[in-house]
Scaffold this active site. Structure first.
Site, PDB file in Angstrom:
ATOM      1  N   THR A   1      -0.608   4.962   0.605  1.00  0.00           N
ATOM      2  CA  THR A   1      -1.099   3.601   0.348  1.00  0.00           C
ATOM      3  C   THR A   1      -0.023   2.570   0.656  1.00  0.00           C
ATOM      4  O   THR A   1      -0.325   1.462   1.109  1.00  0.00           O
ATOM      5  CB  THR A   1      -1.575   3.475  -1.109  1.00  0.00           C
TER       6      THR A   1
ATOM      7  N   HIS B   1      -0.368   1.942   4.186  1.00  0.00           N
ATOM      8  CA  HIS B   1      -1.545   1.095   4.423  1.00  0.00           C
ATOM      9  C   HIS B   1      -1.195  -0.376   4.176  1.00  0.00           C
ATOM     10  O   HIS B   1      -1.516  -1.255   4.983  1.00  0.00           O
ATOM     11  CB  HIS B   1      -2.700   1.503   3.497  1.00  0.00           C
TER      12      HIS B   1
END
Length: 331
Positions: free
Chosen positions: A40, A43
C-alpha cells in the site's frame, strides 16, 4: 528535530529534518524501532489512495513498532519504556458501520501513516488505544509486521476450511506466505501456490506448500478455496477460473482503483461460487501478536530487504526492480 522520509507528492519522497511531534492528552510518542514497507505504501507513492485518502506532505509507514518515550496527560495504560506494536487504524466510533460492529468500514477512517504521520520517521505520535504491548522476547521487526498479519487474519476468517479442502494461493510473496502458514495449521487436504519467482520456491515448500506452480504452466486447477494475494487483473481472473464447483474465492490482493477484470457471471452462477473481499484489520492485532510470540507464524525469516531512512527514497523509486518480498526500515 528528527529525520523523516516525507512524501511530498507523487513519486516524490525526501528525507528531511522534521519537527518532532508532541502527544496530545490521549496519545503517546513512540521512538520508532522498525517500520515495514507495505504494498500500500507503494500504491500511495505512485499516487493511489491507501485505506483512506492521502494528502501530502505526509510521513508514510503504517506497519510500525517501537518504544514509548512520552505519554499524554490522560494516558493510563502506557508508560515510558513500554515496547509496543501499533495498529494504525483509527475509527470514529459513531458512524453506522462503527455502531454495527463493522468499524473497519468506518466512514471517517483515519490511519497512522496514511492520513496522519506514520513510522517512516524517527518518532511517531499514536493514540494510546492503538498501541499494544509486546513481549520482551519479540523483536521490533516482528512487532512491526504484526499489522500485515492482522490484515491476513481478517481475510482468513472469511473462508471456511476443512480437512478435505484443496486450497490454491495465488501469489507467493509476503502476504501469500502468511496465508500459507495459517492454512497449513488447519490440516487441509492440499495447498498449491502459484508463484512465478523460482527464488521463492524453497521458502514456500518450507512453509508448507505441497506444490508450487508457475502461472505460465498450463495446469488444470479445481480448488475448493482460492486466495488471491496479488491484485492484478490476470491473477484475479485466474482465481475465478481455478475455483471448482461450490468454491470460495477471497480477493485479498489490493488492485489499483481503476483496475477492472473480466468475469463470467454464468461461471459464478453455475459453479455457485462464494466471493469475498477483505479490508484492513479490525481488532486482530492482539491475536497476531500472540501467533508470532508463540512461533505459530514466522515473520522474521520472511524479511528479504532492510533499508535505512536515507536509502528509502531511492528504494521506493526502484522497488519493483529490487525483487523485494518484504522490506523493513532499520533505525
Amino acid at each position: 528535530m528528527m529525520k523523516a522520509a516525507v512524501l511530498q507528492g507523487v513519486k516524490n519522497l525526501e528525507v528531511l529534518d522534521w519537527k518532532t511531534p508532541s502527544p496530545s492528552p490521549r496519545e503517546v510518542l513512540v521512538k520508532v524501532k522498525s517500520c515495514g514497507i507495505c504494498g500500500t505504501d507503494q500504491h500511495i507513492y505512485h499516487g493511489h489512495p491507501g485505506s483512506a485518502e492521502v494528502n501530502p506532505p505526509i510521513i508514510l509507514g503504517h506497519e510500525l513498532a517501537g518504544e514509548v518515550v512520552e505519554v499524554g496527560a490522560e494516558v493510563t495504560n502506557m508508560q515510558s519504556g513500554d515496547r509496543v506494536s501499533v495498529d494504525p487504524n483509527i475509527y470514529c466510533g459513531t458512524c453506522k458501520y462503527c455502531r454495527s460492529n463493522r468499524a473497519h468500514l468506518c466512514e471517517n477512517l483515519q490511519a497512522v501513516g496514511v492520513t496522519r504521520d506514520g513510522g517512516m520517521g524517527e518518532y511517531c505520535v499514536v493514540p494510546e488505544a492503538n498501541c499494544y504491548k509486546i513481549p520482551d522476547t519479540m523483536t521490533f521487526e516482528e512487532a512491526a509486521l504484526v499489522e500485515p498479519l492482522g490484515c491476513v487474519l481478517h481475510g482468513f476468517r472469511k473462508i471456511q476450511l476443512s480437512p478435505l479442502s484443496k486450497v490454491l494461493i495465488i501469489g507467493g510473496g509476503f502476504i501469500g506466505q502468511l496465508f500459507l502458514q495459517l492454512v497449513k495449521q488447519q490440516n487441509v487436504d492440499s495447498i498449491i501456490v502459484i508463484e512465478p519467482s523460482e527464488s521463492k520456491k524453497e521458502t514456500l515448500f518450507k512453509l508448507g506448500a505441497d506444490e508450487v506452480i508457475n502461472p505460465k504452466d498450463e495446469v488444470e486447477l479445481d480448488a475448493g478455496v482460492v486466495i488471491e494475494c496479488v491484485g492484478r487483473p490476470e491473477s484475479m481472473e485466474l482465481a475465478f477460473k481455478a475455483a471448482g464447483k461450490g468454491g470460495q474465492v477471497l480477493l485479498f490482493g489490493v488492485a489499483a482503483p481503476e483496475t477492472a477484470i473480466s468475469v463470467s457471471p454464468f461461471e459464478i452462477f453455475s459453479k455457485e461460487l462464494t466471493i469475498k473481499g477483505s479490508f484492513v484489520n479490525p481488532y486482530t492485532h492482539e491475536e497476531a501478536i500472540s501467533l508470532i510470540a508463540k512461533n505459530v507464524i514466522d515473520v522474521q525469516q520472511l524479511i528479504s530487504h532492510r533499508f535505512t531512512l536515507e536509502e528509502l527514497p531511492a528504494a521506493m523509486g526502484d522497488y519493483p526492480k529490487l525483487g523485494v518480498s518484504k522490506g523493513v526500515i532499520v533505525y
